[in-house]
Write a protein that holds these residues in place. Sequence first.
Motif, PDB file in Angstrom:
ATOM      1  N   ALA A 157       4.348  11.730  -5.631  1.00  0.00           N
ATOM      2  CA  ALA A 157       4.337  12.932  -6.470  1.00  0.00           C
ATOM      3  C   ALA A 157       2.931  13.467  -6.700  1.00  0.00           C
ATOM      4  CB  ALA A 157       5.017  12.621  -7.807  1.00  0.00           C
ATOM      5  N   ASP A 158       1.933  12.574  -6.707  1.00  0.00           N
ATOM      6  CA  ASP A 158       0.558  13.006  -6.990  1.00  0.00           C
ATOM      7  C   ASP A 158      -0.256  13.266  -5.721  1.00  0.00           C
ATOM      8  OD1 ASP A 158       0.551  10.421  -6.152  1.00  0.00           O
ATOM      9  OD2 ASP A 158      -0.900   9.701  -7.648  1.00  0.00           O
ATOM     10  N   LEU A 159       0.417  13.511  -4.602  1.00  0.00           N
ATOM     11  CA  LEU A 159      -0.288  13.719  -3.345  1.00  0.00           C
ATOM     12  C   LEU A 159      -1.096  15.011  -3.372  1.00  0.00           C
ATOM     13  CD1 LEU A 159      -0.720  12.950  -0.289  1.00  0.00           C
ATOM     14  CD2 LEU A 159       1.223  14.463   0.187  1.00  0.00           C
ATOM     15  N   GLN A 160      -2.348  14.932  -2.924  1.00  0.00           N
ATOM     16  CA  GLN A 160      -3.176  16.110  -2.733  1.00  0.00           C
ATOM     17  C   GLN A 160      -2.977  16.603  -1.302  1.00  0.00           C
ATOM     18  OE1 GLN A 160      -4.975  17.614  -5.096  1.00  0.00           O
ATOM     19  NE2 GLN A 160      -4.329  16.082  -6.632  1.00  0.00           N
ATOM     20  N   VAL A 161      -2.313  17.764  -1.152  1.00  0.00           N
ATOM     21  CA  VAL A 161      -1.981  18.263   0.179  1.00  0.00           C
ATOM     22  C   VAL A 161      -3.244  18.522   0.998  1.00  0.00           C
ATOM     23  CG1 VAL A 161      -0.800  20.088   1.465  1.00  0.00           C
ATOM     24  CG2 VAL A 161       0.154  19.251  -0.699  1.00  0.00           C
ATOM     25  N   SER A 162      -4.322  18.893   0.331  1.00  0.00           N
ATOM     26  CA  SER A 162      -5.570  19.185   1.037  1.00  0.00           C
ATOM     27  C   SER A 162      -6.286  17.927   1.517  1.00  0.00           C
ATOM     28  CB  SER A 162      -6.508  19.988   0.132  1.00  0.00           C
ATOM     29  OG  SER A 162      -6.811  19.247  -1.052  1.00  0.00           O
ATOM     30  N   ASP A 163      -5.819  16.764   1.079  1.00  0.00           N
ATOM     31  CA  ASP A 163      -6.461  15.503   1.463  1.00  0.00           C
ATOM     32  C   ASP A 163      -5.388  14.519   1.931  1.00  0.00           C
ATOM     33  OD1 ASP A 163      -8.358  13.558   1.876  1.00  0.00           O
ATOM     34  OD2 ASP A 163      -8.379  12.883  -0.214  1.00  0.00           O
ATOM     35  N   PRO A 164      -4.814  14.726   3.124  1.00  0.00           N
ATOM     36  CA  PRO A 164      -3.727  13.852   3.583  1.00  0.00           C
ATOM     37  C   PRO A 164      -4.233  12.437   3.852  1.00  0.00           C
ATOM     38  CG  PRO A 164      -4.451  15.292   5.355  1.00  0.00           C
ATOM     39  CD  PRO A 164      -5.160  15.753   4.118  1.00  0.00           C
ATOM     40  N   PRO A 165      -3.365  11.445   3.650  1.00  0.00           N
ATOM     41  CA  PRO A 165      -3.784  10.059   3.876  1.00  0.00           C
ATOM     42  C   PRO A 165      -4.104   9.793   5.345  1.00  0.00           C
ATOM     43  CG  PRO A 165      -1.749  10.171   2.584  1.00  0.00           C
ATOM     44  CD  PRO A 165      -2.012  11.542   3.099  1.00  0.00           C
ATOM     45  N   LEU A 166      -5.162   9.042   5.582  1.00  0.00           N
ATOM     46  CA  LEU A 166      -5.535   8.564   6.905  1.00  0.00           C
ATOM     47  C   LEU A 166      -5.936   7.098   6.768  1.00  0.00           C
ATOM     48  CD1 LEU A 166      -6.122   8.952   9.902  1.00  0.00           C
ATOM     49  CD2 LEU A 166      -8.413   9.742   9.294  1.00  0.00           C
ATOM     50  N   VAL A 167      -5.115   6.233   7.312  1.00  0.00           N
ATOM     51  CA  VAL A 167      -5.310   4.791   7.163  1.00  0.00           C
ATOM     52  C   VAL A 167      -5.470   4.161   8.538  1.00  0.00           C
ATOM     53  CG1 VAL A 167      -4.406   2.671   6.135  1.00  0.00           C
ATOM     54  CG2 VAL A 167      -3.828   4.887   5.128  1.00  0.00           C
ATOM     55  N   THR A 168      -6.384   3.209   8.637  1.00  0.00           N
ATOM     56  CA  THR A 168      -6.596   2.478   9.892  1.00  0.00           C
ATOM     57  C   THR A 168      -6.063   1.062   9.748  1.00  0.00           C
ATOM     58  OG1 THR A 168      -8.586   3.756  10.390  1.00  0.00           O
ATOM     59  CG2 THR A 168      -8.298   1.683  11.561  1.00  0.00           C
ATOM     60  N   ALA A 169      -5.252   0.655  10.713  1.00  0.00           N
ATOM     61  CA  ALA A 169      -4.716  -0.706  10.735  1.00  0.00           C
ATOM     62  C   ALA A 169      -5.067  -1.343  12.075  1.00  0.00           C
ATOM     63  CB  ALA A 169      -3.207  -0.701  10.525  1.00  0.00           C
ATOM     64  N   LEU A 170      -4.954  -2.660  12.119  1.00  0.00           N
ATOM     65  CA  LEU A 170      -5.285  -3.398  13.334  1.00  0.00           C
ATOM     66  C   LEU A 170      -4.041  -4.117  13.828  1.00  0.00           C
ATOM     67  CD1 LEU A 170      -7.965  -3.783  14.913  1.00  0.00           C
ATOM     68  CD2 LEU A 170      -8.139  -6.025  13.850  1.00  0.00           C
ATOM     69  N   LEU A 171      -3.647  -3.813  15.069  1.00  0.00           N
ATOM     70  CA  LEU A 171      -2.509  -4.470  15.704  1.00  0.00           C
ATOM     71  C   LEU A 171      -3.037  -5.519  16.672  1.00  0.00           C
ATOM     72  CD1 LEU A 171       0.564  -4.639  16.231  1.00  0.00           C
ATOM     73  CD2 LEU A 171       0.248  -2.905  18.015  1.00  0.00           C
ATOM     74  N   THR A 172      -2.674  -6.774  16.439  1.00  0.00           N
ATOM     75  CA  THR A 172      -3.163  -7.891  17.247  1.00  0.00           C
ATOM     76  C   THR A 172      -2.032  -8.468  18.083  1.00  0.00           C
ATOM     77  OG1 THR A 172      -4.777  -8.442  15.533  1.00  0.00           O
ATOM     78  CG2 THR A 172      -4.339 -10.118  17.200  1.00  0.00           C
ATOM     79  N   LEU A 173      -2.295  -8.639  19.384  1.00  0.00           N
ATOM     80  CA  LEU A 173      -1.350  -9.256  20.309  1.00  0.00           C
ATOM     81  C   LEU A 173      -1.953 -10.555  20.829  1.00  0.00           C
ATOM     82  CD1 LEU A 173      -0.246  -6.296  20.293  1.00  0.00           C
ATOM     83  CD2 LEU A 173       0.402  -6.654  22.666  1.00  0.00           C
ATOM     84  N   LYS A 174      -1.135 -11.597  20.854  1.00  0.00           N
ATOM     85  CA  LYS A 174      -1.565 -12.889  21.377  1.00  0.00           C
ATOM     86  C   LYS A 174      -0.620 -13.308  22.488  1.00  0.00           C
ATOM     87  CE  LYS A 174      -3.765 -14.629  17.162  1.00  0.00           C
ATOM     88  NZ  LYS A 174      -3.802 -15.733  16.145  1.00  0.00           N
ATOM     89  N   GLY A 175      -1.126 -13.359  23.704  1.00  0.00           N
ATOM     90  CA  GLY A 175      -0.371 -13.840  24.844  1.00  0.00           C
ATOM     91  C   GLY A 175      -1.226 -14.816  25.614  1.00  0.00           C
ATOM     92  N   ASP A 176      -1.512 -14.501  26.887  1.00  0.00           N
ATOM     93  CA  ASP A 176      -2.459 -15.334  27.621  1.00  0.00           C
ATOM     94  C   ASP A 176      -3.880 -15.121  27.109  1.00  0.00           C
ATOM     95  OD1 ASP A 176      -2.422 -12.713  28.584  1.00  0.00           O
ATOM     96  OD2 ASP A 176      -3.183 -13.320  30.544  1.00  0.00           O
TER      97      ASP A 176
END
Length: 302
Positions: free
Chosen positions: A266-285
């Motif tokens: 409800a309190d979202l500022q439309v002029s400042d949209p969220p931008l989040v960075t996440a890290l996806l880790t894969l473990k195989g060979d």
Amino acid sequence: GHGVVPGTVCSVEGVLDMGYVLAREQVTSTIQVQNTSSLTLPFSTQLDSLSPTRDRDRQNIPAFLSPSVQRAEFVGTQNYSGLSVFSVSPTEGEIEAGKSQEFIITFSPDHESLYYSDRLRVLLFGRQTAHEVPLKGAAREHPMFVEGGDPLDVPVESLAVTSSVVSQEALRAGLTVSPCLEPQEPVRSLLLLLEYVDGGGPAEPARAELRVGALETPLLAARKAVEFRLDSLPELERAGIAVEEPRGALDRGQERSVRVSWAPPADLQVSDPPLVTALLTLKGDITECYRVLLMARVVSAA
């Protein structure tokens, strides 16, 4: 006499995606063309990558400098060896009336790339194009992959020596390489755009997903070949982004979707949209990391 219009039906409509394969291995697929007319049809096949005018056509402005809606280049990455990435058999022959002809398409990449592509043409009487089938495929040096989101790169290879090539040379020399030791240098960056459509009333949350897969190869263990994990969950939760199954394990030949959703607070500022960075880790060979950029915004339905 009787004038007869040659008619054929192809079993593949649209793009023939050969999927992912390990570099220097190959995979095959088949398409069928049925002769629906009452006369025997002589046929031949052509690949755009083997066109005699390809060198002349490549003197134009590179495709990656043109807007995506204007790109008409079907030939993508090619093998370093000079041999064709895609091949087709048979290359010529005849289809009897009412019969079908099976074509075997072979995908044989010799290095890692996500942008192998070509176009197959089936010609009748040596000049009339009956069918055009775009071909695409991807190759990896390691038996796991991540795909999805909006592209952040161009579908053209650089001639520079990249870190992945250096890593492969180190592996052949017996050195241990882990591209994820430095999270600041992930293998690739992926963008997930979450667009919430505001129509003035209740609406469904914005949704996006990534696909994680383990290739079918004896190089991986029989069980739980690849493990994956999406980090930075607290930051995602604070931005209102929910993740389904942020971690899991895959057997050989399996795929899994990492789904995310977002509904604006409800309190979202439309002029400042969220931008989040996440890290996806894969473990195989080996262990690989992918930087995932999640951008959420509200768009009008009008």
